[in-house]
Scaffold this motif. Structure first.
Motif, PDB file in Angstrom:
ATOM      1  N   GLU A  44     -18.563 -36.516 -13.187  1.00 49.29           N
ATOM      2  CA  GLU A  44     -17.164 -36.914 -13.102  1.00 49.29           C
ATOM      3  C   GLU A  44     -16.997 -38.094 -12.146  1.00 49.29           C
ATOM      4  OE1 GLU A  44     -13.261 -34.294 -12.313  1.00 49.29           O
ATOM      5  OE2 GLU A  44     -14.379 -34.772 -10.479  1.00 49.29           O
ATOM      6  N   ALA A  45     -17.627 -38.026 -10.981  1.00 51.79           N
ATOM      7  CA  ALA A  45     -17.488 -39.087  -9.974  1.00 51.79           C
ATOM      8  C   ALA A  45     -17.958 -40.429 -10.517  1.00 51.79           C
ATOM      9  CB  ALA A  45     -18.271 -38.717  -8.720  1.00 51.79           C
ATOM     10  N   VAL A  46     -19.052 -40.433 -11.267  1.00 59.22           N
ATOM     11  CA  VAL A  46     -19.566 -41.679 -11.834  1.00 59.22           C
ATOM     12  C   VAL A  46     -18.567 -42.272 -12.827  1.00 59.22           C
ATOM     13  CG1 VAL A  46     -21.342 -42.656 -13.342  1.00 59.22           C
ATOM     14  CG2 VAL A  46     -21.997 -41.127 -11.477  1.00 59.22           C
ATOM     15  N   PHE A  47     -18.094 -41.469 -13.752  1.00 50.90           N
ATOM     16  CA  PHE A  47     -17.257 -42.016 -14.818  1.00 50.90           C
ATOM     17  C   PHE A  47     -15.850 -42.366 -14.351  1.00 50.90           C
ATOM     18  CE2 PHE A  47     -20.643 -40.321 -17.479  1.00 50.90           C
ATOM     19  CZ  PHE A  47     -20.847 -41.424 -18.308  1.00 50.90           C
ATOM     20  N   LEU A  48     -15.391 -41.764 -13.287  1.00 49.50           N
ATOM     21  CA  LEU A  48     -14.098 -42.170 -12.737  1.00 49.50           C
ATOM     22  C   LEU A  48     -14.127 -43.604 -12.228  1.00 49.50           C
ATOM     23  CD1 LEU A  48     -12.895 -38.969 -10.844  1.00 49.50           C
ATOM     24  CD2 LEU A  48     -11.785 -40.065 -12.800  1.00 49.50           C
ATOM     25  N   ALA A  49     -15.304 -44.132 -11.950  1.00 47.40           N
ATOM     26  CA  ALA A  49     -15.433 -45.499 -11.448  1.00 47.40           C
ATOM     27  C   ALA A  49     -15.550 -46.532 -12.560  1.00 47.40           C
ATOM     28  CB  ALA A  49     -16.651 -45.603 -10.526  1.00 47.40           C
ATOM     29  N   VAL A  50     -15.702 -46.087 -13.808  1.00 50.99           N
ATOM     30  CA  VAL A  50     -15.953 -47.004 -14.917  1.00 50.99           C
ATOM     31  C   VAL A  50     -14.644 -47.575 -15.446  1.00 50.99           C
ATOM     32  CG1 VAL A  50     -16.872 -47.201 -17.264  1.00 50.99           C
ATOM     33  CG2 VAL A  50     -18.102 -45.851 -15.539  1.00 50.99           C
ATOM     34  N   ASP A  51     -14.575 -48.879 -15.535  1.00 55.61           N
ATOM     35  CA  ASP A  51     -13.389 -49.545 -16.061  1.00 55.61           C
ATOM     36  C   ASP A  51     -13.159 -49.130 -17.515  1.00 55.61           C
ATOM     37  OD1 ASP A  51     -11.194 -51.329 -15.821  1.00 55.61           O
ATOM     38  OD2 ASP A  51     -12.309 -52.841 -16.943  1.00 55.61           O
ATOM     39  N   THR A  54      -9.713 -43.643 -18.430  1.00 55.93           N
ATOM     40  CA  THR A  54      -8.360 -43.335 -17.973  1.00 55.93           C
ATOM     41  C   THR A  54      -8.296 -42.029 -17.199  1.00 55.93           C
ATOM     42  OG1 THR A  54      -7.889 -42.351 -20.141  1.00 55.93           O
ATOM     43  CG2 THR A  54      -7.277 -44.659 -19.818  1.00 55.93           C
ATOM     44  N   ARG A  55      -9.115 -41.070 -17.551  1.00 62.45           N
ATOM     45  CA  ARG A  55      -9.200 -39.830 -16.782  1.00 62.45           C
ATOM     46  C   ARG A  55     -10.461 -39.086 -17.175  1.00 62.45           C
ATOM     47  NH1 ARG A  55      -6.488 -35.137 -19.401  1.00 62.45           N
ATOM     48  NH2 ARG A  55      -5.865 -35.791 -21.501  1.00 62.45           N
ATOM     49  N   VAL A  56     -10.926 -38.221 -16.279  1.00 63.14           N
ATOM     50  CA  VAL A  56     -12.109 -37.398 -16.520  1.00 63.14           C
ATOM     51  C   VAL A  56     -11.764 -35.963 -16.149  1.00 63.14           C
ATOM     52  CG1 VAL A  56     -14.553 -37.043 -16.035  1.00 63.14           C
ATOM     53  CG2 VAL A  56     -13.600 -39.355 -15.943  1.00 63.14           C
TER      54      VAL A  56
END
Length: 219
Positions: A44-51, A54-56
């Motif tokens: 979750e932490a990784v994908f929350l940083a990806v432009d 919108t949400r994880v």
């Protein structure tokens, strides 16, 4: 959830990790990818940083509603994996782009039923596809990576049809951001996000971007 998980078997720099040869079209509206790669706090932490993300949502996939709770899933006997549902804008990031981050930074896809010291079927590497189109792209990409020999060991990521995704308990959501000094987060989640920031600066949301002088090679 215990200690750190590196990816020592990666044979190419992450910045040269190949893009998928096949991908989904950039259709209008929000799309979703459901992926499992060990502790959902870290993925979750990784994908929350990806432009473009919108949400994880952290949750459970692969088992039944009756066992979709943390206590049961931790037994490793429910069929569930700790998974994340990544909601994203396909005009800004593609399904294949998410798979690239997943397979190069978010976890080690060569570890069977574990990530580092997190051991059990619930920590397996899995792509839960919702459509045949997602399945086709994921299958092709896994074959592409195997042909390219990007890992010393075989990729063991499974492709599983998504029957249902069950959100995890509230205290699991956005856990790393809310608990940055928790030892597990500092040891496991934070280094994964740091790898994403260093290797894929062009994939980041603005608040995660470094100054140009600090950036490594662009994707």
């Amino acid at each position: 959830m215990t200690s750190s998980c590196e990816v020592p078997g990666l044979t190419v720099p992450r910045s040269r990790f190949p893009d998928p040869e096949h991908d989904l079209p950039a259709e209008a509206g929000e799309a979703r990818a459901v992926l499992a790669g060990g502790c959902f706090w870290c993925v979750e932490a990784v994908f929350l940083a990806v432009d473009g993300v919108t949400r994880v949502v952290s949750g459970y996939a692969g088992g039944s509603a009756e066992t979709a709770n943390y206590e049961a899933v931790c037994t490793g006997t429910t069929g569930h994996a700790e998974a994340v549902a990544i909601h994203y804008d396909p005009a800004r990031v593609s399904y294949g782009g998410l798979l690239k981050v997943f397979l190069s930074v978010a976890h080690d896809p060569t570890q069977l039923n574990r990530q580092g010291n997190d051991i059990g079927h619930q920590y397996r590497s899995a792509i839960f596809y919702e459509t045949e189109a997602q399945k086709t792209v994921a299958e092709a990409y896994l074959r592409q990576l195997e042909r390219a020999g990007v890992y010393q060991d075989p990729i063991v990521t499974t492709l599983e049809p998504l029957t249902e995704f069950y959100p995890a308990e509230t205290y699991h959501q956005n856990y790393a951001a809310r608990n940055p000094h928790q030892p597990y987060i500092m040891a496991v989640a934070a280094p994964k996000v740091a790898k994403l920031v260093a290797q894929y600066p062009g994939r980041l949301k603005p608040e995660y971007r470094r100054e140009p002088s600090d950036r490594d090679e662009e994707v």
